[in-house]
Write an enzyme that holds these catalytic residues in place. Sequence first.
Site, short mmCIF file in Angstrom:
data_model
loop_
_atom_site.label_atom_id
_atom_site.label_comp_id
_atom_site.label_asym_id
_atom_site.label_seq_id
_atom_site.Cartn_x
_atom_site.Cartn_y
_atom_site.Cartn_z
N CYS A 6 91.91 109.53 -70.67
CA CYS A 6 91.01 108.37 -70.59
C CYS A 6 90.82 107.91 -69.16
CB CYS A 6 91.56 107.23 -71.43
SG CYS A 6 90.33 105.95 -71.76
N ASP A 125 98.05 100.85 -78.96
CA ASP A 125 98.25 100.72 -77.52
C ASP A 125 99.22 99.58 -77.24
OD1 ASP A 125 95.77 100.53 -74.77
OD2 ASP A 125 97.90 101.06 -74.79
O1 LIG Z 1 91.90 102.36 -68.89
C1 LIG Z 1 91.53 101.21 -68.63
O2 LIG Z 1 91.42 100.76 -67.46
C2 LIG Z 1 91.16 100.27 -69.74
C3 LIG Z 1 90.69 98.99 -69.41
C4 LIG Z 1 90.36 98.11 -70.44
C5 LIG Z 1 90.45 98.50 -71.77
C6 LIG Z 1 90.91 99.78 -72.10
C7 LIG Z 1 91.27 100.67 -71.08
N1 LIG Z 1 91.75 101.93 -71.38
C8 LIG Z 1 91.76 102.36 -72.74
C9 LIG Z 1 92.60 103.50 -73.05
O3 LIG Z 1 92.39 104.13 -74.10
C10 LIG Z 1 93.82 103.83 -72.22
O4 LIG Z 1 93.96 105.22 -72.17
C11 LIG Z 1 95.02 103.19 -72.89
O5 LIG Z 1 94.89 101.79 -72.80
C12 LIG Z 1 96.33 103.67 -72.26
O6 LIG Z 1 96.32 103.40 -70.89
P1 LIG Z 1 97.63 103.83 -70.04
O7 LIG Z 1 98.75 102.93 -70.50
O8 LIG Z 1 97.24 103.61 -68.59
O9 LIG Z 1 97.91 105.29 -70.34
#
Ligand SMILES: O=C(O)c1ccccc1NCC(=O)[C@H](O)[C@H](O)COP(=O)(O)O
Length: 217
Positions: A6, A125
């Site tokens: 992502c 999440d």
């Molecule tokens: O990735 C972002 O910046 C984000 C911002 C606002 C809402 C969702 C967002 N990401 C969504 C996703 O699916 C991410 O992969 C998920 O939240 C996991 O993130 P991480 O903990 O950094 O792997």
Amino acid sequence: MRVKICGITSVEDARLAVEAGADALGLVFYPPSPRNVTPEQAAEIARAVSPFVVLTGLFVDAHPQQVEAVLDLVPLNLLQFHGGENAPYCRQFRRPYIKALRMKPGLNPLDAMAAFPDARGILLDAYRKGVPGGTGDTFDWQRVPQASERQIILAGGLNPHNVAAAIAEAQPDAVDVSGGVEAAPGRKDAVKVREFIRAVRAAAPSGASPTELTQGV
Ligand SMILES: O=C(O)c1ccccc1NCC(=O)[C@H](O)[C@H](O)COP(=O)(O)O
């Protein structure tokens, strides 16, 4: 075990994720995020990616006109709603979608996901007050429902070093990562992406889920 990378913000990162074996790419349409892309940037990324890779567009409590404007320009295969959206909001776009649930203390994921019967998947999440996603935080993987009929996507603070343990403990149908494979916010690290996907494949070879592996299916 499917993998979504992502927060893709460039053609270069999209290509490295696909070449590493990603099944899906996430494009974030949420301006406060350092991973935000414009519809034009997303359209350029889409043109560079195989039509057989799932392109997911991510929104947070967006005005429907914003979502429609993106859909006019970007050939998304899947929508991901990461805010407080309800089922009628999510289904109005008449596209397959996944609903993200942030694992706030006390939240019962089974009850919460029951409100989205037509979601193609439920993304679980981490919860951090005031931050809708991309936190880099993990949550207690024991809270992930087992033997659910729903497609469960595990997210939140995953990285090449913890994803095998996360898969063993949570036994999801898919995993999702953003920050854990980055060199800097919004810029993926090719080595981390490859290591992450390699760790997933080692934990759940041949695409089988851990349940299938342990039950000899
Ligand atoms: O990735 C972002 O910046 C984000 C911002 C606002 C809402 C969702 C967002 N990401 C969504 C996703 O699916 C991410 O992969 C998920 O939240 C996991 O993130 P991480 O903990 O950094 O792997």
